[in-house]
Design a protein around this motif. Sequence first.
Motif, PDB file in Angstrom:
ATOM      1  N   HIS A  17       0.843  -1.209   0.000  1.00 47.58           N
ATOM      2  CA  HIS A  17       0.000   0.000   0.000  1.00 47.58           C
ATOM      3  C   HIS A  17       0.874   1.253   0.000  1.00 47.58           C
ATOM      4  CE1 HIS A  17      -3.699  -2.089   0.212  1.00 47.58           C
ATOM      5  NE2 HIS A  17      -3.588  -2.504   1.464  1.00 47.58           N
ATOM      6  N   PRO A  30      -8.664   3.171   0.814  1.00 45.28           N
ATOM      7  CA  PRO A  30      -8.812   4.451   1.532  1.00 45.28           C
ATOM      8  C   PRO A  30      -7.806   4.545   2.684  1.00 45.28           C
ATOM      9  CG  PRO A  30     -10.929   3.315   1.340  1.00 45.28           C
ATOM     10  CD  PRO A  30      -9.887   2.351   0.893  1.00 45.28           C
ATOM     11  N   ASP A  31      -7.456   5.778   3.059  1.00 48.26           N
ATOM     12  CA  ASP A  31      -6.467   5.986   4.125  1.00 48.26           C
ATOM     13  C   ASP A  31      -6.876   5.290   5.424  1.00 48.26           C
ATOM     14  OD1 ASP A  31      -5.109   7.465   2.333  1.00 48.26           O
ATOM     15  OD2 ASP A  31      -5.368   9.402   3.346  1.00 48.26           O
TER      16      ASP A  31
HETATM   17  P1  NAD Z   1       1.065  11.540   8.248  1.00 44.93           P
HETATM   18  O1  NAD Z   1       0.242  12.179   7.210  1.00 44.93           O
HETATM   19  O2  NAD Z   1       0.395  10.610   9.170  1.00 44.93           O
HETATM   20  O3  NAD Z   1       1.817  12.606   9.185  1.00 44.93           O
HETATM   21  C1  NAD Z   1       2.989  13.277   8.858  1.00 44.93           C
HETATM   22  C2  NAD Z   1       2.800  14.267   7.775  1.00 44.93           C
HETATM   23  O4  NAD Z   1       1.764  15.164   8.099  1.00 44.93           O
HETATM   24  C3  NAD Z   1       3.993  15.174   7.571  1.00 44.93           C
HETATM   25  O5  NAD Z   1       4.978  14.558   6.794  1.00 44.93           O
HETATM   26  C4  NAD Z   1       3.351  16.340   6.882  1.00 44.93           C
HETATM   27  O6  NAD Z   1       3.444  16.157   5.503  1.00 44.93           O
HETATM   28  C5  NAD Z   1       1.901  16.273   7.272  1.00 44.93           C
HETATM   29  N1  NAD Z   1       1.363  17.460   7.930  1.00 44.93           N
HETATM   30  C6  NAD Z   1       0.213  18.081   7.562  1.00 44.93           C
HETATM   31  N2  NAD Z   1      -0.034  19.123   8.323  1.00 44.93           N
HETATM   32  C7  NAD Z   1       0.977  19.205   9.217  1.00 44.93           C
HETATM   33  C8  NAD Z   1       1.267  20.112  10.274  1.00 44.93           C
HETATM   34  N3  NAD Z   1       0.455  21.128  10.588  1.00 44.93           N
HETATM   35  N4  NAD Z   1       2.405  19.903  10.991  1.00 44.93           N
HETATM   36  C9  NAD Z   1       3.224  18.870  10.702  1.00 44.93           C
HETATM   37  N5  NAD Z   1       3.002  17.983   9.700  1.00 44.93           N
HETATM   38  C10 NAD Z   1       1.880  18.150   8.969  1.00 44.93           C
HETATM   39  O7  NAD Z   1       2.214  10.984   7.474  1.00 44.93           O
HETATM   40  P2  NAD Z   1       2.717   9.828   6.678  1.00 44.93           P
HETATM   41  O8  NAD Z   1       3.685   9.109   7.531  1.00 44.93           O
HETATM   42  O9  NAD Z   1       3.150  10.299   5.363  1.00 44.93           O
HETATM   43  O10 NAD Z   1       1.564   8.825   6.294  1.00 44.93           O
HETATM   44  C11 NAD Z   1       0.528   8.448   6.723  1.00 44.93           C
HETATM   45  C12 NAD Z   1      -0.645   9.065   5.946  1.00 44.93           C
HETATM   46  O11 NAD Z   1      -0.665   8.636   4.624  1.00 44.93           O
HETATM   47  C13 NAD Z   1      -1.882   8.592   6.613  1.00 44.93           C
HETATM   48  O12 NAD Z   1      -2.927   9.513   6.484  1.00 44.93           O
HETATM   49  C14 NAD Z   1      -2.188   7.345   5.815  1.00 44.93           C
HETATM   50  O13 NAD Z   1      -3.515   6.995   5.890  1.00 44.93           O
HETATM   51  C15 NAD Z   1      -1.761   7.768   4.437  1.00 44.93           C
HETATM   52  N6  NAD Z   1      -1.345   6.599   3.650  1.00 44.93           N
HETATM   53  C16 NAD Z   1      -2.302   5.995   2.933  1.00 44.93           C
HETATM   54  C17 NAD Z   1      -1.993   4.874   2.185  1.00 44.93           C
HETATM   55  C18 NAD Z   1      -3.065   4.215   1.381  1.00 44.93           C
HETATM   56  O14 NAD Z   1      -2.821   3.164   0.796  1.00 44.93           O
HETATM   57  N7  NAD Z   1      -4.261   4.764   1.320  1.00 44.93           N
HETATM   58  C19 NAD Z   1      -0.694   4.359   2.174  1.00 44.93           C
HETATM   59  C20 NAD Z   1       0.273   5.015   2.930  1.00 44.93           C
HETATM   60  C21 NAD Z   1      -0.065   6.138   3.671  1.00 44.93           C
END
Ligand code: NAD
Length: 331
Positions: A17, A30-31
């Motif tokens: 994913h 979905p996330d």
């Molecule tokens: P995250 O989104 O959980 O948290 C970190 C990120 O938040 C930072 O890198 C930054 O880009 C962002 N962010 C936004 N507003 C911010 C603020 N005010 N201060 C600090 N950071 C802020 O990060 P992640 O580790 O990239 O990934 C998880 C996210 O990606 C989750 O929402 C997950 O559901 C999604 N995801 C989805 C899939 C899928 O297959 N649907 C796969 C991987 C990740």
Amino acid sequence: MNIDNQIEQLRNIIRQHEYQYYVLDDPKVPDAEYDKLMQQLRDLEQQNPDLITPESPTQRVGGVALSQFSTVRHEMPMLSLDNIFDEDGLIAFDKRIRERITVPSVNLEYCCELKLDGLAVSILYENGNFVRAATRGDGNVGEDITENVKTIKSIPLKLTGDDIPSRLEVRGEVFMTHQAFEKLNHDAEKNHEKIFANPRNAAAGSLRQLDPRVTAKRSLSFYCYGVGIFEGAPLPNTHYGRLMQFKHWGIPVSEHVKIVTGVDAVLDYFHNIENQRMSLGFDIDGVVIKINQIELQQQLGFVARAPRWAIAFKFPAQEQITQLLKVDFQV
Ligand code: NAD
């Protein structure tokens, strides 16, 4: 199935994913579903700590630099955030912090922000001039997207004001508004081009274009939420103070950033933003709560993939704008 195999199977599904999401900008679930799998893995690892490995998705920042781009090594890692999903999670976060800091305060000061649903970007200014921009990548190495980020009109190519550090790395989120997203998909449909699943993927796909002229045609937005390295001049000693200073130098900062004291006020902020969520004009998936005093942030430090002084407080899952195809990966 024994626990080793169960954990390994879960990790493989999560990795696939992550590949779809971070590398191809084309998620297959979905996330909320991805978050659920991650939570299952975290729970299993917590019950079996001897099975935690450095390669586990729980220990790493997701994402990888595409080989077509030149790479940028971050002088200070770009980390992710740990998540909470309810009031109990918030109370536990606040308690963990008070247990760690040397000057326990009855009510801690938190900087509350929107959790923007886009793509993390680092922008380096030297002597006030925009010199380089990079994606987060795996947290240590990102992609050089300087020319693409330069096409985002709200990002200043020159900072103006006094006492600007000679080197200043601003960090924030590039995202796409609903209006820009709808127009992009409308035009794409007309031209029989790729339709994006949601504004986050459209923003990521637009920014990671090899041809900056394509990025220039897309309407992207940016809000700054933090700082990486800085040299040559001090910055204010609070997170909020720093953001306001950046705003003063011309960098976009959301008007929803707010200082509050204590857990109850954080909850009020969370519910207030949740109520406004649909009228913001862009996607957020929660709020981010950060310890405001930089000195306390430094005392608290980091764990493997996230700072201890910040947490993402996620909204309950909602219907995605576009229904994603549900696929089951084979492992
Ligand atoms: P995250 O989104 O959980 O948290 C970190 C990120 O938040 C930072 O890198 C930054 O880009 C962002 N962010 C936004 N507003 C911010 C603020 N005010 N201060 C600090 N950071 C802020 O990060 P992640 O580790 O990239 O990934 C998880 C996210 O990606 C989750 O929402 C997950 O559901 C999604 N995801 C989805 C899939 C899928 O297959 N649907 C796969 C991987 C990740």
